[in-house]
Design a protein around this motif. Sequence first.
Motif, mmCIF file in Angstrom:
data_model
loop_
_atom_site.group_PDB
_atom_site.id
_atom_site.type_symbol
_atom_site.label_atom_id
_atom_site.label_comp_id
_atom_site.label_asym_id
_atom_site.label_seq_id
_atom_site.Cartn_x
_atom_site.Cartn_y
_atom_site.Cartn_z
ATOM 1 N N GLU A 78 9.109 22.041 11.487
ATOM 2 C CA GLU A 78 10.182 22.788 12.158
ATOM 3 C C GLU A 78 11.382 21.878 12.422
ATOM 4 O OE1 GLU A 78 10.297 26.049 12.809
ATOM 5 O OE2 GLU A 78 8.304 26.356 11.960
ATOM 6 N N THR A 79 11.109 20.659 12.881
ATOM 7 C CA THR A 79 12.185 19.708 13.150
ATOM 8 C C THR A 79 12.922 19.345 11.868
ATOM 9 O OG1 THR A 79 10.986 18.797 15.038
ATOM 10 C CG2 THR A 79 12.721 17.419 14.095
ATOM 11 N N TYR B 87 11.261 12.713 9.522
ATOM 12 C CA TYR B 87 10.944 13.701 10.551
ATOM 13 C C TYR B 87 9.447 13.856 10.793
ATOM 14 C CZ TYR B 87 15.795 14.581 9.765
ATOM 15 O OH TYR B 87 17.144 14.412 9.646
ATOM 16 N N ASN C 194 14.069 26.064 3.961
ATOM 17 C CA ASN C 194 13.386 27.161 4.639
ATOM 18 C C ASN C 194 11.896 27.131 4.314
ATOM 19 O OD1 ASN C 194 13.525 28.015 2.006
ATOM 20 N ND2 ASN C 194 14.840 29.752 2.406
ATOM 21 N N GLU C 195 11.152 27.897 5.051
ATOM 22 C CA GLU C 195 9.711 27.954 4.849
ATOM 23 C C GLU C 195 9.407 28.811 3.628
ATOM 24 O OE1 GLU C 195 5.661 28.808 7.431
ATOM 25 O OE2 GLU C 195 7.624 28.982 8.369
ATOM 26 N N GLY D 200 18.477 21.541 7.199
ATOM 27 C CA GLY D 200 19.091 22.781 6.728
ATOM 28 C C GLY D 200 20.596 22.746 6.928
ATOM 29 N N ARG E 7 19.574 23.610 1.462
ATOM 30 C CA ARG E 7 19.072 24.840 2.067
ATOM 31 C C ARG E 7 17.574 24.629 2.227
ATOM 32 N NH1 ARG E 7 19.551 30.311 -1.112
ATOM 33 N NH2 ARG E 7 17.748 29.406 -2.137
ATOM 34 N N MET F 152 13.169 21.147 9.086
ATOM 35 C CA MET F 152 13.935 22.303 8.627
ATOM 36 C C MET F 152 15.221 22.462 9.432
ATOM 37 S SD MET F 152 11.246 25.292 7.542
ATOM 38 C CE MET F 152 10.305 25.301 9.055
ATOM 39 N N ALA F 153 15.105 22.311 10.743
ATOM 40 C CA ALA F 153 16.287 22.462 11.609
ATOM 41 C C ALA F 153 17.304 21.348 11.377
ATOM 42 C CB ALA F 153 15.854 22.476 13.077
ATOM 43 N N SER F 154 16.825 20.147 11.136
ATOM 44 C CA SER F 154 17.721 18.996 10.970
ATOM 45 C C SER F 154 18.364 18.938 9.587
ATOM 46 C CB SER F 154 16.947 17.694 11.208
ATOM 47 O OG SER F 154 16.452 17.662 12.526
#
Length: 76
Positions: A48-49, A17, A67-68, A55, A65, A51-53
Amino acid sequence: LPFSADQNELQALFSAYGTVESARVMSDRGTGRSSGFGFVEMEGAEAETAMASLGGAEHQGRKLRVNEAEKRTQRY
């Protein structure tokens, strides 16, 4: 993370990513075995990409899991 995961595997997982600045798998102080989690540093939109992909995705039989990280406050 799977307990067998190491820094190289964690970095490879997230590098799909974007550029990974650092990747670290945390280990138990007593045994030296993986604690099943780690930290990855990436920049803005790439982070961000990732984390979204990732998670909720499954990796080697374990649901991720992602997250930031939040800053911890010093306790005295």
